[in-house]
Scaffold this motif. Structure first.
Motif, PDB file in Angstrom:
ATOM      1  N   TYR A  85       0.870  -1.172   0.000  1.00 25.06           N
ATOM      2  CA  TYR A  85       0.000   0.000   0.000  1.00 25.06           C
ATOM      3  C   TYR A  85       0.910   1.226   0.000  1.00 25.06           C
ATOM      4  O   TYR A  85       1.728   1.406   0.901  1.00 25.06           O
ATOM      5  CB  TYR A  85      -0.904   0.028   1.232  1.00 25.06           C
ATOM      6  N   GLY A  86       0.787   2.062  -1.048  1.00 20.10           N
ATOM      7  CA  GLY A  86       1.631   3.244  -1.167  1.00 20.10           C
ATOM      8  C   GLY A  86       1.452   3.853  -2.539  1.00 20.10           C
ATOM      9  O   GLY A  86       0.371   3.780  -3.133  1.00 20.10           O
ATOM     10  N   ASP A  87       2.513   4.453  -3.075  1.00 25.08           N
ATOM     11  CA  ASP A  87       2.483   5.020  -4.416  1.00 25.08           C
ATOM     12  C   ASP A  87       2.608   3.909  -5.443  1.00 25.08           C
ATOM     13  O   ASP A  87       3.556   3.120  -5.395  1.00 25.08           O
ATOM     14  CB  ASP A  87       3.621   6.026  -4.615  1.00 25.08           C
ATOM     15  N   GLY A  88       1.670   3.834  -6.380  1.00 27.59           N
ATOM     16  CA  GLY A  88       1.669   2.789  -7.382  1.00 27.59           C
ATOM     17  C   GLY A  88       2.761   2.948  -8.410  1.00 27.59           C
ATOM     18  O   GLY A  88       3.423   3.992  -8.501  1.00 27.59           O
ATOM     19  N   GLY A  91       2.569   5.995 -10.491  1.00 25.97           N
ATOM     20  CA  GLY A  91       2.669   7.282  -9.822  1.00 25.97           C
ATOM     21  C   GLY A  91       1.429   7.688  -9.047  1.00 25.97           C
ATOM     22  O   GLY A  91       1.424   8.733  -8.396  1.00 25.97           O
ATOM     23  N   SER A  92       0.368   6.885  -9.082  1.00 36.60           N
ATOM     24  CA  SER A  92      -0.858   7.219  -8.369  1.00 36.60           C
ATOM     25  C   SER A  92      -0.671   7.030  -6.861  1.00 36.60           C
ATOM     26  O   SER A  92       0.108   6.203  -6.410  1.00 36.60           O
ATOM     27  CB  SER A  92      -2.016   6.357  -8.875  1.00 36.60           C
ATOM     28  N   ASP A  93      -1.421   7.814  -6.068  1.00 32.85           N
ATOM     29  CA  ASP A  93      -1.286   7.790  -4.616  1.00 32.85           C
ATOM     30  C   ASP A  93      -2.185   6.727  -3.990  1.00 32.85           C
ATOM     31  O   ASP A  93      -3.235   6.376  -4.520  1.00 32.85           O
ATOM     32  CB  ASP A  93      -1.654   9.153  -4.024  1.00 32.85           C
ATOM     33  N   ASP A  94      -1.779   6.232  -2.826  1.00 33.64           N
ATOM     34  CA  ASP A  94      -2.597   5.381  -1.965  1.00 33.64           C
ATOM     35  C   ASP A  94      -3.224   4.214  -2.723  1.00 33.64           C
ATOM     36  O   ASP A  94      -4.444   4.025  -2.727  1.00 33.64           O
ATOM     37  CB  ASP A  94      -3.697   6.212  -1.290  1.00 33.64           C
ATOM     38  N   GLU A  95      -2.370   3.432  -3.343  1.00 35.40           N
ATOM     39  CA  GLU A  95      -2.813   2.250  -4.067  1.00 35.40           C
ATOM     40  C   GLU A  95      -2.371   0.989  -3.333  1.00 35.40           C
ATOM     41  O   GLU A  95      -1.340   0.966  -2.671  1.00 35.40           O
ATOM     42  CB  GLU A  95      -2.225   2.223  -5.488  1.00 35.40           C
TER      43      GLU A  95
END
Length: 339
Positions: A85-88, A91-95
């Protein structure tokens, strides 16, 4: 997973874990039965970045949470799946996503082969925060390190000498499956050697050839651990073939130019629960005309304290200087819990 502040590599995590007080102890590998175990970490931080002549930007929260599932089967076959769980990758947030997933076949105690998505061998600094001696990574990893890769890899460990090699869809893009609209891409390759001639001394050299991006990279690092001290030095040089490439798929061009160089020097001292790290790094990327397209250097000071066997507190003050990005100061406090 912030590739600027959390650039790390598993290859040096094993060396870093040997320095008492520098980072948390190795993960526990909690046994669930029938060959299945789990391990992981929770990484939280507060940071404040102040550019010269500008206002500070503050951030607080969870940087990354990861759970690794491991299975030890029969006949030397094992598997591992890491859920993060973090930056995908894009570059997307909260993935929440699968970071690694691979199967390994150990033919004997020295030779093994794995297939799936796995992390590059390259780089002194580890991809995960559990292998860093300080809070931040240098930030130059997208230029000089491989990343998560889809493909097959072989590893031979002869004790004081080891050889490794991988054939992958892309050395830098974990979302690349070697096909775009049905048209095959070119493969990427990675080769490395490691020597440990005496106790505490390790030297590794890697070569990456990514034919799809026309990139060639050489990464070399040396570390020496003695009497509570750990010293490390790394040098990188790269030829990007004169193209632009978005290594991590976030829509931002990471490599612009034809060549680049970078290095770091690091010293850590650890005693009991206390540790202190000093690091200096510098890199420069140039275009065909010799103009600098990206650069940076920084001095990093980082104390750490082990609250217990599973909790590490890390502080950091970092002074960055760059002709292309501007100068800035970073202050950060990190809490890293492992299980």
């Amino acid at each position: 997973m912030n590739r600027i502040n959390k650039v790390t590599r598993w290859a040096s995590a094993l060396m870093a874990a040997g320095a008492a007080g520098a980072i948390p102890v190795a993960h526990a590998d909690i046994e669930l039965g029938n060959g299945i175990s789990i391990t992981g970490f929770l990484d939280m931080s507060y940071s404040s970045v102040k550019p010269d002549g500008g206002s500070s930007t503050e951030s607080i929260g969870i940087d990354q949470f990861e759970t690794d599932f491991k299975y030890a089967g029969s006949s030397g076959v094992s598997a591992q799946v890491d859920i993060e769980y973090g930056d995908g990758f894009d570059g997307s947030d909260d993935e929440t996503f699968v970071e690694q997933a691979f199967i390994t076949k150990a033919f004997n105690e020295q030779f093994s082969v794995k297939v799936g998505r796995f992390l590059s061998y390259t780089g002194w600094e580890t991809e995960e925060p559990t292998g860093l001696f300080q809070y931040s990574g240098t930030g130059y990893a997208p230029y000089f390190y491989g990343f998560y890769q889809n493909g097959v890899s072989a590893y031979y460990n002869g004790g004081k000498f080891a050889v490794m090699g991988s054939a992958v869809a892309s050395a830098f893009n974990p979302l690349d499956r070697n096909s775009i609209d049905g048209v095959d891409d070119k493969m990427g390759y990675e080769f490395g050697v490691s020597v440990t001639p005496v106790e505490g001394l390790t030297a590794k050299a890697f070569y990456i050839s990514d034919n799809d991006t026309d990139t060639d990279i050489v990464n070399v690092w040396v570390s020496y651990a003695v009497s509570g001290f750990t010293f490390a030095g790394e040098y990188n040089t790269a030829d990007y073939g004169g193209i632009n490439y978005d290594y991590d798929g976030d829509g931002v061009i990471d490599a612009t130019g034809v060549e680049g160089d970078g290095y770091l020097l690091m010293a850590n001292y650890a005693t009991g629960p206390y540790g202190f790290t000093v690091r200096y790094h510098d890199f420069e990327i140039e275009d065909a005309a010799g103009a600098t397209t990206d650069d940076g250097s920084a001095i990093t000071l980082s104390p750490s304290y082990k609250v217990g066997g599973n909790l590490l507190l890390v502080g950091e003050y970092r002074m960055d200087s760059s002709d292309t990005r501007g100068d800035s100061d970073l202050f950060a406090i990190e809490a890293l819990f492992t299980f």
